[in-house]
Design a protein around this motif. Sequence first.
Motif, PDB file in Angstrom:
ATOM      1  N   MET A 122       0.934  -1.315   0.079  1.00  0.00           N
ATOM      2  CA  MET A 122      -0.053   0.113   0.173  1.00  0.00           C
ATOM      3  C   MET A 122       0.930   1.245   0.004  1.00  0.00           C
ATOM      4  O   MET A 122       1.633   1.473   0.996  1.00  0.00           O
ATOM      5  N   SER A 123       0.929   2.062  -1.128  1.00  0.00           N
ATOM      6  CA  SER A 123       1.564   3.071  -1.189  1.00  0.00           C
ATOM      7  C   SER A 123       0.912   4.423  -1.523  1.00  0.00           C
ATOM      8  O   SER A 123       1.326   5.595  -1.676  1.00  0.00           O
ATOM      9  N   GLN A 124      -0.569   4.057  -1.378  1.00  0.00           N
ATOM     10  CA  GLN A 124      -1.389   5.306  -1.626  1.00  0.00           C
ATOM     11  C   GLN A 124      -2.096   5.543  -0.349  1.00  0.00           C
ATOM     12  O   GLN A 124      -2.114   4.699   0.649  1.00  0.00           O
ATOM     13  N   GLY A 125      -2.894   6.490  -0.309  1.00  0.00           N
ATOM     14  CA  GLY A 125      -3.912   6.991   0.781  1.00  0.00           C
ATOM     15  C   GLY A 125      -4.378   8.146   0.966  1.00  0.00           C
ATOM     16  O   GLY A 125      -3.963   9.033   0.205  1.00  0.00           O
ATOM     17  N   LEU A 126      -4.879   8.515   2.308  1.00  0.00           N
ATOM     18  CA  LEU A 126      -5.320   9.683   2.436  1.00  0.00           C
ATOM     19  C   LEU A 126      -4.973  10.246   4.103  1.00  0.00           C
ATOM     20  O   LEU A 126      -4.816   9.222   4.766  1.00  0.00           O
ATOM     21  N   VAL A 127      -4.411  11.334   4.217  1.00  0.00           N
ATOM     22  CA  VAL A 127      -4.475  12.030   5.532  1.00  0.00           C
ATOM     23  C   VAL A 127      -5.861  12.631   6.184  1.00  0.00           C
ATOM     24  O   VAL A 127      -6.380  13.241   5.263  1.00  0.00           O
TER      25      VAL A 127
ATOM     26  N   GLU B  44     -15.246   7.839  -2.930  1.00  0.00           N
ATOM     27  CA  GLU B  44     -16.116   8.365  -2.094  1.00  0.00           C
ATOM     28  C   GLU B  44     -16.088   7.504  -0.812  1.00  0.00           C
ATOM     29  O   GLU B  44     -16.170   8.090   0.573  1.00  0.00           O
ATOM     30  N   LYS B  45     -16.323   6.099  -0.899  1.00  0.00           N
ATOM     31  CA  LYS B  45     -16.515   5.369   0.107  1.00  0.00           C
ATOM     32  C   LYS B  45     -15.095   5.434   0.892  1.00  0.00           C
ATOM     33  O   LYS B  45     -15.152   5.513   2.234  1.00  0.00           O
ATOM     34  N   PHE B  46     -13.898   5.558   0.316  1.00  0.00           N
ATOM     35  CA  PHE B  46     -12.801   5.335   1.174  1.00  0.00           C
ATOM     36  C   PHE B  46     -12.681   6.763   1.862  1.00  0.00           C
ATOM     37  O   PHE B  46     -11.992   6.988   2.960  1.00  0.00           O
ATOM     38  N   LYS B  47     -13.081   7.820   1.433  1.00  0.00           N
ATOM     39  CA  LYS B  47     -12.952   9.238   1.808  1.00  0.00           C
ATOM     40  C   LYS B  47     -13.756   9.212   2.955  1.00  0.00           C
ATOM     41  O   LYS B  47     -13.507   9.838   4.052  1.00  0.00           O
ATOM     42  N   ASP B  48     -15.066   8.535   3.030  1.00  0.00           N
ATOM     43  CA  ASP B  48     -15.935   8.424   4.218  1.00  0.00           C
ATOM     44  C   ASP B  48     -15.411   7.640   5.307  1.00  0.00           C
ATOM     45  O   ASP B  48     -15.427   8.047   6.499  1.00  0.00           O
TER      46      ASP B  48
ATOM     47  N   VAL C 129     -12.033   7.288   5.788  1.00  0.00           N
ATOM     48  CA  VAL C 129     -11.015   8.198   6.338  1.00  0.00           C
ATOM     49  C   VAL C 129     -11.554   9.281   7.581  1.00  0.00           C
ATOM     50  O   VAL C 129     -11.168   9.457   8.659  1.00  0.00           O
ATOM     51  N   TYR C 130     -12.791   9.858   6.889  1.00  0.00           N
ATOM     52  CA  TYR C 130     -13.528  10.894   7.916  1.00  0.00           C
ATOM     53  C   TYR C 130     -13.948  10.102   9.065  1.00  0.00           C
ATOM     54  O   TYR C 130     -13.696  10.802  10.168  1.00  0.00           O
ATOM     55  N   ARG C 131     -14.660   8.976   8.998  1.00  0.00           N
ATOM     56  CA  ARG C 131     -14.970   8.337  10.278  1.00  0.00           C
ATOM     57  C   ARG C 131     -14.122   8.026  11.228  1.00  0.00           C
ATOM     58  O   ARG C 131     -14.182   8.030  12.413  1.00  0.00           O
ATOM     59  N   LEU C 132     -12.991   7.288  10.704  1.00  0.00           N
ATOM     60  CA  LEU C 132     -11.863   7.026  11.432  1.00  0.00           C
ATOM     61  C   LEU C 132     -11.125   8.414  12.094  1.00  0.00           C
ATOM     62  O   LEU C 132     -10.794   8.207  13.328  1.00  0.00           O
TER      63      LEU C 132
END
Length: 435
Positions: A82-87, A112-116, A118-121
Amino acid sequence: MGRFLASSLNLLWKGFPRNYSVGQASKSNLSQLRKRTGVPLKNCREALEKFNNNLEEAEKWLIEEAQKQGWARADKLQSRSMSQGLVGLIQSRTGATMIEVNCETDFVARNEKFKDLVYRLTVACHSNLQKDTYKKSLQQEEVNSLPSENRKLSDIVALEVGAIGENMKLRRAVFLPSSEGQYVNSYVHNSDKKVVIKDCHLGRYGVILSVEKTAGTETTESVEAITTDLAVTGWNTPPFSTERQKKFLFHTSIQPMRKDQTIGYRSFHTTSLRMNDKLTHLGSDGKAKMVDVGAKDETVRTAVACASISLGKKAFSLVEANKTKKGDVLSVAQLAGIMAAKRTSELIPLCHNIGLSKLSVDLSLQRDSYSVYIECEAKAVGKTGVEMEAITGASVAAITVYDMCKAVNKEMVISNIRLLSKTGGKSGEYKFDQC
């Protein structure tokens, strides 16, 4: 239970047992269970029949089964890098919390599901960490054990892994508290457009900056303005020099992202950066040169590189059915990758011409992300490595897939081009560190 269970359980349910017929499900309970979980009515009915119309037990069982399926898929995918993702970053009166969530492809990172997720975490971490107002830095095991929605954060991630079908992990979290005389500011940098879900900012880079005022001549407004400027511009600069610090009437506590330091200034990024002390292709005058490998020993050299290309649903379906107008996409891309790797020295300046003893390009369809995963392996006996041959083969194979599918989708994305491993030579073995 919200949107999360509605999306995750719906996708995970098709593998669950469907042979329960203990009793008849009432319409009212069936409707309530459907609204709570989001799974199909048929599956809700089976759960209610299994537990004799006990709504709570049926709901609990549905969630547990979905969670089991998510963990099973997470275990199966855990070896994939895994080399991608979001802060994700939230700042409130109590302080600022920042987390890093990794995934395999930037295609999923924009989902959008991944963004959601990250938001909830991020919200869950901020809720847990702000309870005690002191600096905290949590690595993977600690942060994943934090509670939310009556379960651990690791369980929430596992459910989403099962739903999306791509390896993901909550890597770490940091909390920097606000206190009297201490000013905290934060900023998230994005590679494309700004993403904000309620009060949570998402992006590729994140900065939390803490400034402590040590003299009474600076106003609160001036200190806040300076922290804002530094949070925006300071993420890619080295620590302040002594001379610079003397110009301010306050002390700045800053820290690059390193595991062996305490928190002050924290910069998160979703990829790793490694740089050698010396660049071998530059001479003392700064001009490019070809490295002389004549004195090196001949050893067996191997290298494996990979790449991914996100096709989109329509193009993926055509490739999977082998119905594209240009022909067999995977076979042509495989041949293109092999041909390109053999001619690497003609494509990349200063690369040596190497006699390859083995070269293979493998392409696999990833249905869950509508993408093609490519691996290229190169092998030779010689005085220099074959890393560039492997990377070139994987890259050109991905470009060929794009060329053959561009009539269907011009928004395909090539990503994750990287070296996975190499052996041989003075530097020895290397393996990509997904952590």
